[in-house]
Every structure is written in structure tokens, then in C-alpha cells.
Design an enzyme around this catalytic site. Structure first.
Site, PDB file in Angstrom:
ATOM      1  N   GLU A 131      10.202   1.527  -0.367  1.00  0.00           N
ATOM      2  CA  GLU A 131      10.570   0.547  -1.480  1.00  0.00           C
ATOM      3  C   GLU A 131      11.803   0.395  -1.533  1.00  0.00           C
ATOM      4  OE1 GLU A 131       8.674   2.251  -5.419  1.00  0.00           O
ATOM      5  OE2 GLU A 131       7.115   1.707  -3.742  1.00  0.00           O
ATOM      6  N   GLU A 135      -1.008   2.288   2.034  1.00  0.00           N
ATOM      7  CA  GLU A 135      -1.286   2.400   0.618  1.00  0.00           C
ATOM      8  C   GLU A 135      -2.317   1.057   0.184  1.00  0.00           C
ATOM      9  OE1 GLU A 135       1.656   3.427  -1.655  1.00  0.00           O
ATOM     10  OE2 GLU A 135       3.578   3.889  -0.046  1.00  0.00           O
ATOM     11  N   ASP A 167      -5.009  -0.582  -1.687  1.00  0.00           N
ATOM     12  CA  ASP A 167      -6.021  -0.410  -2.644  1.00  0.00           C
ATOM     13  C   ASP A 167      -6.150  -2.049  -3.468  1.00  0.00           C
ATOM     14  OD1 ASP A 167      -3.921  -0.478  -4.411  1.00  0.00           O
ATOM     15  OD2 ASP A 167      -4.117   1.415  -4.758  1.00  0.00           O
ATOM     16  N   ASN A 208       9.585   1.761   4.482  1.00  0.00           N
ATOM     17  CA  ASN A 208       7.696   1.280   3.899  1.00  0.00           C
ATOM     18  C   ASN A 208       8.386   1.029   2.583  1.00  0.00           C
ATOM     19  OD1 ASN A 208       4.928   1.915   3.751  1.00  0.00           O
ATOM     20  ND2 ASN A 208       5.300   3.366   1.948  1.00  0.00           N
ATOM     21  N   HIS A 258      -0.865  -2.982  -1.802  1.00  0.00           N
ATOM     22  CA  HIS A 258      -1.428  -2.762  -3.527  1.00  0.00           C
ATOM     23  C   HIS A 258      -1.858  -4.227  -4.133  1.00  0.00           C
ATOM     24  CE1 HIS A 258      -1.279   1.339  -3.737  1.00  0.00           C
ATOM     25  NE2 HIS A 258       0.655   1.521  -3.197  1.00  0.00           N
TER      26      HIS A 258
HETATM   27  O1  G2I Z   1       2.308   3.516  -7.313  1.00  0.00           O
HETATM   28  C1  G2I Z   1       2.000   3.743  -6.867  1.00  0.00           C
HETATM   29  C2  G2I Z   1       2.453   4.113  -5.351  1.00  0.00           C
HETATM   30  C3  G2I Z   1       3.615   3.202  -4.643  1.00  0.00           C
HETATM   31  N1  G2I Z   1       4.099   3.603  -3.576  1.00  0.00           N
HETATM   32  C4  G2I Z   1       5.143   5.028  -3.854  1.00  0.00           C
HETATM   33  C5  G2I Z   1       3.390   5.615  -3.771  1.00  0.00           C
HETATM   34  O2  G2I Z   1       4.290   7.026  -3.822  1.00  0.00           O
HETATM   35  C6  G2I Z   1       3.514   5.217  -5.158  1.00  0.00           C
HETATM   36  O3  G2I Z   1       1.936   6.564  -5.365  1.00  0.00           O
HETATM   37  C7  G2I Z   1       2.092   6.909  -6.708  1.00  0.00           C
HETATM   38  C8  G2I Z   1       0.839   8.551  -6.815  1.00  0.00           C
HETATM   39  O4  G2I Z   1      -0.141   8.097  -6.165  1.00  0.00           O
HETATM   40  C9  G2I Z   1       1.003   8.419  -8.049  1.00  0.00           C
HETATM   41  O5  G2I Z   1      -0.121   9.528  -8.247  1.00  0.00           O
HETATM   42  O6  G2I Z   1       2.860   7.357  -7.261  1.00  0.00           O
HETATM   43  C10 G2I Z   1       3.191   7.254  -8.305  1.00  0.00           C
HETATM   44  C11 G2I Z   1       4.186   7.693  -9.178  1.00  0.00           C
HETATM   45  O7  G2I Z   1       5.516   6.605  -9.079  1.00  0.00           O
HETATM   46  C12 G2I Z   1       2.273   8.241  -8.944  1.00  0.00           C
HETATM   47  O8  G2I Z   1       2.365   9.116 -10.247  1.00  0.00           O
HETATM   48  C13 G2I Z   1       2.807   9.793 -10.605  1.00  0.00           C
HETATM   49  C14 G2I Z   1       2.907  10.535 -12.287  1.00  0.00           C
HETATM   50  O9  G2I Z   1       3.100   8.971 -12.899  1.00  0.00           O
HETATM   51  C15 G2I Z   1       3.146  11.371 -13.004  1.00  0.00           C
HETATM   52  O10 G2I Z   1       3.152  11.726 -14.433  1.00  0.00           O
HETATM   53  C16 G2I Z   1       2.529  12.724 -12.142  1.00  0.00           C
HETATM   54  O11 G2I Z   1       2.793  13.786 -13.036  1.00  0.00           O
HETATM   55  O12 G2I Z   1       1.935  11.167 -10.760  1.00  0.00           O
HETATM   56  C17 G2I Z   1       2.213  12.629 -11.096  1.00  0.00           C
HETATM   57  C18 G2I Z   1       1.766  13.910 -10.334  1.00  0.00           C
HETATM   58  O13 G2I Z   1       0.262  13.622 -10.560  1.00  0.00           O
END
Ligand code: G2I
Length: 510
Positions: free
Chosen positions: A165, A271, A273, A206, A242
Site C-alpha cells: 500500500e 486479497e 473479497d 501490493n 477488496h
Molecule cells: O484490512 C484488510 C487488509 C487490507 N490489505 C492489507 C491487509 O494486511 C489487511 O488485512 C487486515 C487483516 O485481515 C485484519 O485482521 O489487516 C487488518 C489491520 O490493518 C487486520 O485487523 C487487525 C485488527 O485491526 C486488530 O485489532 C487485530 O488485533 O487484526 C489484528 C489481529 O487479529
């Protein structure tokens, strides 16, 4: 194959054996083994097309045995959703912790899956100490982080999202500790460090909202062209994808992929969805299926598109609801780990026969009984029920039934009612839809849907007693109505059709 897609052919007879005892089963939420292994998994179908099909995952989810079973069988590639990010792998400067990521690579090794490493350099999920570094120390810290992590996973990770990003929506570079300290050069530095640490890994940039042609993808295009011109090690561009049904499909996705491929780069959907405003309904599910299908088709049409990764496969573990309150239902499988219509759409796009079906006859059947003694009064009273005669559970959120009738003179607005059902009328949706092109015996249909739940193999919803009237209470003539019948006990009724995700799967439309 998903039961929801095996339903194209009308069954020839009734289902007495299947219905024995099934009346009690309506809307049981599926527990136990989720999805039976399907002939030809998504990854096997993709492999036959020279691609992989993968899913994101996370450590906590692997404790869910049913989840892990499908993750391990249906997908040929996994991406850790969080456990290789900087806040996990180097929470304190110089203290590296790869335990969580190792769980993911171990899972992949046991299931013969490849791993996309995600991600080495990103402005988010970055420990505070990085943001607090003086500018003069950022390059060394970044290089060390990349070197340690990419070296650790050498051989276990086949591709890295080296920089994630880097752009704002308008195509300008995003502010981050790395950009702010080092300017655009941080990207080349990061790629060189990753290449030195793992010369065999494919190195990617990415980003999201670069799937279609536009300012942001133009910026990525200009960046990668310059990097290639400078001889910086770069293998591919990851398009996160997304998507959301309410925002439309990315403009010219295939052409956009192709222009990156034409630079000699690989392209990956990293990614995917497709979220929607909740509650889900058949129209949104149909759009979602179309988007999933179009992404897969775009990837298959561009030779350098190496594969598709969905951002976890089930709504149960989606990032969407917590980030976009009121939105969700973004994944291929529902919260009960049952495949949705979009799953079937992906299979079809990957070349699965009839959505990958194995030729079994239809599994969803509509049954009807006439609850109305008068064909000429001011109400229409069909009794309907849905039967799953297949061997796998069916998610009901995408399923609708249609009962066709003629309106006659009088008001063209309606009231519809669910008078009684063992599954509870609160889970049944109903409305009248006017047909764009009236047919013999049909200018409107009653559409019946289900908010949620699933139907176990052999189960029926049980009867749903429906009723409708015109708002002026004028009379109908039901005698010529397409779906009207005279039977007073439930029987297969092919003139009441079944739809999944807006696509007809059983019965005969007028
Ligand atoms: O936001 C969706 C994706 C966008 N592109 C980059 C990816 O890395 C991103 O993935 C998401 C994860 O799927 C989430 O699971 O990134 C988020 C954070 O930017 C992730 O969320 C975080 C929560 O915000 C936290 O509170 C939590 O502690 O996941 C953490 C672990 O479960």
C-alpha cells in the site's frame, strides 16, 4: 461440489425417504464437518488452468477444526492475514519473533500449499518504535527487518509483498516512516534487501484500488516501470481486490492486469473479497457472484496472472464487519462454513462443470400445496416448502422461491404475509415482483427468501403458509395462474422455481 450448484435438473419424483424425520430438521445450523470434499477443489480447478487458488488465514482460526479442514483441502496457497506483519515479527527493535508465522508455514507444508509472505514494509501494524525512529535510522532498521524476516522464511515463502500500500487514492505516495525518511527510494531499497535475503522468492508490490484503470493504478504502473528500468529486483504486482457490490466492478480490470503483464511482471489477485451492505439479499448475492466470477475470468485471461487469493474464505473470519460496520457477507463461504452462490460462480469461472458439479440430479426442490379454496376471491394463498435432497448442507441466505400469478384488474401494489411456518415467519422474507415481460399466466411473482440459516441434507424448511392481496382488496382470477395447482398436500411443484443467488437452479420459469 457444492450442493447449491447441483440443482439444475428437475427431480423426477417425490422424496419420501428423504423426508422421513426431516421435518424436525428445518434450519438446523450446520455443525460438524462443514463442506464435504468436493470433486475438484478450487485449487485443483485453478491448477488445471495454470493458476493457484488461495486463501488468507490467521493463527487463531486454525484452532477451528472444521475451518482448518477446508483451508487445508480446498486451497493450494495461503497468506497469513497478520502473523508476518512487523508488529508481530519485530515488536521490539532487534527482537524477532517468527513463532506465529511459523505456524502458518508449517500448516502450508503439511497441506502441500505455497505461502505468500505478507508483508515486510507497510505503514500499518507497525510498532511504535519504528515511527519514533530518527530519520537517519530508518533505512538501517528497515533493511534489517527485511533481511531477518525474508532470511527466516527462505524456502517457506514463495512470494513476498515486500512493500504494501505505497499509494494514496490519488496516486501520490503515501506518507509513512519509510517514505517520510527516505522518499520514493525506500521501495527500491526494500526490494533489493528482500532479494539479497531470499533470491528465490518472487517480490511484489501490493496495493488496493489498483485493480482497474485509474489514477492509483497509473501511479503503480509508473513506479514499477521505473523500477524495472533501473534494474531493481521486482517480479510482480499484487492487486488486493477488496471489492464491494455497492461500488461497482473495477474499470477494465483485465486490461489493467495486461498492461502490468506486458511490462514482464507477474500479476496476482492477493486479497479478494466482495462485501455488501447487510442484510444480504438475492440481488446483492447475485452481484457478488458476478464480481467474483469476473475477477477470476480476468486472471485467467491474462497469462501472467499467476493466481487468486481470497481474504479468508469464510464470513466467519472476515475483517469486513469490524472495519465497515453494517457491511459483510464478503466471502465465498458463509458463517457456517457453507459455500455460497459466489463459490459456485468461482468454480464455474475456473472451468468446473456446472459449477464443478458431479452430475448428480438437483438437490433443491420446491413443493407446493394450495391453501386457498376459492380461485376468485381477493387473496392468493400458496403453501410452499423447500427441500434439500442432496448430501451436503445448503446455505439459505442466497435461496429464493418464485410463485407466479396474474394480478388482474385493480391495484398494482400488494401486501404479502407469512401466516405460519415451523421455521418461524421472522426468518422468511416475501414480496411481490412485477415481471418486465408478462408471460401466459404470469405478470407477477411472489418471491420468498430466507434471512439466514442452512438446510441440512435431507431436510425441508417445512411448510411456509403464504398469503397476498392487492392493497385495494380487488379480486384475483387464479384459475389460469402459472404456479397455481389444486393439490392439497405438499408435492414437488416445478412451476414454482428455486433460485440461488438470483440464478434459477430448479423448476420451470414461465
Ligand atoms: O484490512 C484488510 C487488509 C487490507 N490489505 C492489507 C491487509 O494486511 C489487511 O488485512 C487486515 C487483516 O485481515 C485484519 O485482521 O489487516 C487488518 C489491520 O490493518 C487486520 O485487523 C487487525 C485488527 O485491526 C486488530 O485489532 C487485530 O488485533 O487484526 C489484528 C489481529 O487479529
Amino acid at each position: 461440489m457444492s450442493s447449491v450448484t447441483r440443482c439444475r435438473h428437475s427431480r423426477s419424483g417425490g422424496l419420501p425417504a428423504l423426508l422421513v424425520g426431516a421435518m424436525t430438521l428445518a434450519l438446523a445450523l450446520a455443525g460438524g464437518p462443514a463442506t464435504a470434499a468436493q470433486p475438484g477443489t478450487l485449487h485443483e480447478l485453478a491448477t488445471a488452468k495454470g493458476r493457484y487458488f488461495g486463501s488468507a488465514t490467521d493463527n487463531s482460526e486454525l484452532a477451528d477444526a472444521a475451518y482448518a479442514a477446508t483451508l487445508g483441502s480446498e486451497f493450494g496457497q495461503i497468506t497469513p492475514g497478520n502473523s508476518m506483519k512487523w508488529d508481530t515479527t519485530e515488536p521490539v527493535q532487534g527482537q524477532f519473533d517468527f513463532a506465529k508465522g511459523d505456524v502458518i508455514t508449517d500448516f502450508a507444508a503439511r497441506h502441500d500449499q505455497t505461502v505468500r509472505g505478507h508483508t515486510l514494509v507497510w505503514h500499518s501494524q507497525l510498532p511504535n518504535w519504528v515511527s519514533a525512529l530518527p530519520a537517519t535510522q530508518v533505512e538501517a532498521a528497515m533493511t534489517r527487518h527485511i533481511t531477518e524476516e525474508a532470511s527466516h522464511y527462505r524456502g517457506a515463502v514463495t512470494a513476498w509483498d515486500v512493500v504494501n500500500e505505497p499509494f494514496n487514492e490519488d496516486g501520490t505516495f503515501r506518507s509513512s516512516p519509510f517514505y517520510d525518511a527516505l522518499g520514493t527510494g525506500y521501495i527500491a531499497t526494500a526490494l533489493r534487501a528482500a532479494h539479497a535475503a531470499d533470491p528465490d522468492a518472487k517480490l511484489y508490490l501490493n496495493d488496493y484500488n489498483i485493480e482497474g484503470l485509474g489514477a492509483k493504478s497509473d501511479a503503480m504502473y509508473a513506479l514499477v516501470r521505473d523500477l524495472l528500468d533501473e534494474g531493481v529486483p521486482l517480479d510482480g504486482v499484487g492487486m488486493q481486490a477488496h471489492l464491494a457490490v455497492q461500488y461497482g466492478f473495477p474499470y477494465q480490470m483485465q486490461a489493467n492486469m495486461k498492461r502490468f503483464a506486458d511490462l514482464g511482471l507477474d500479476v496476482a489477485v492477493t486479497e479478494l473479497d466482495v462485501r455488501m451492505q447487510l442484510p444480504a439479499d438475492a440481488a446483492k448475492a447475485a452481484t457478488q457472484s458476478t464480481y467474483y466470477r469476473q475477477v477470476v475470468e480476468a486472471c485467467l485471461a491474462v497469462e501472467r496472472c499467476v493466481g487468486v487469493t481470497i481474504w479468508d474464505y469464510t464470513d466467519k473470519y472476515s475483517w469486513v464487519p469490524s472495519t465497515f460496520p453494517g457491511q459483510g457477507a464478503a466471502n465465498l463461504y458463509d458463517e457456517n462454513l457453507l459455500p455460497k452462490a459466489a463459490y459456485a460462480a468461482v468454480r464455474t469461472a475456473l472451468g468446473g462443470e456446472d459449477g464443478g458439479g458431479d452430475g448428480e440430479p438437483g438437490t433443491l426442490t420446491a413443493q407446493y400445496r394450495n391453501n386457498d379454496r376459492s380461485v376468485g376471491d381477493n387473496q392468493v394463498k400458496p403453501g410452499l416448502q423447500l427441500v434439500n435432497s442432496g448430501t451436503t448442507p445448503v446455505s439459505l441466505s442466497d435461496v429464493t422461491l418464485r410463485y407466479w400469478f396474474t394480478s388482474g384488474n385493480g391495484a398494482s401494489t400488494y401486501h404479502t404475509w407469512c401466516d405460519w411456518s415451523p421455521i418461524g415467519c421472522s426468518t422468511v422474507t416475501h414480496r411481490v415482483v412485477a415481471m418486465g415481460t408478462p408471460k401466459a399466466g404470469a405478470d407477477h411473482y411472489l418471491e420468498v427468501g430466507f434471512g439466514s440459516g442452512s438446510l441440512a441434507p435431507g431436510a425441508t424448511t417445512g411448510e411456509i403458509q403464504l398469503r397476498l392481496n392487492k392493497t385495494d382488496w380487488s379480486a384475483f382470477d387464479e384459475s389460469d395462474d402459472y404456479s397455481h395447482g389444486t393439490g392439497t398436500s405438499y408435492a414437488d411443484a416445478p412451476k414454482v422455481a428455486v433460485y440461488v443467488g438470483g440464478e434459477q437452479v430448479w423448476g420451470l420459469a414461465p
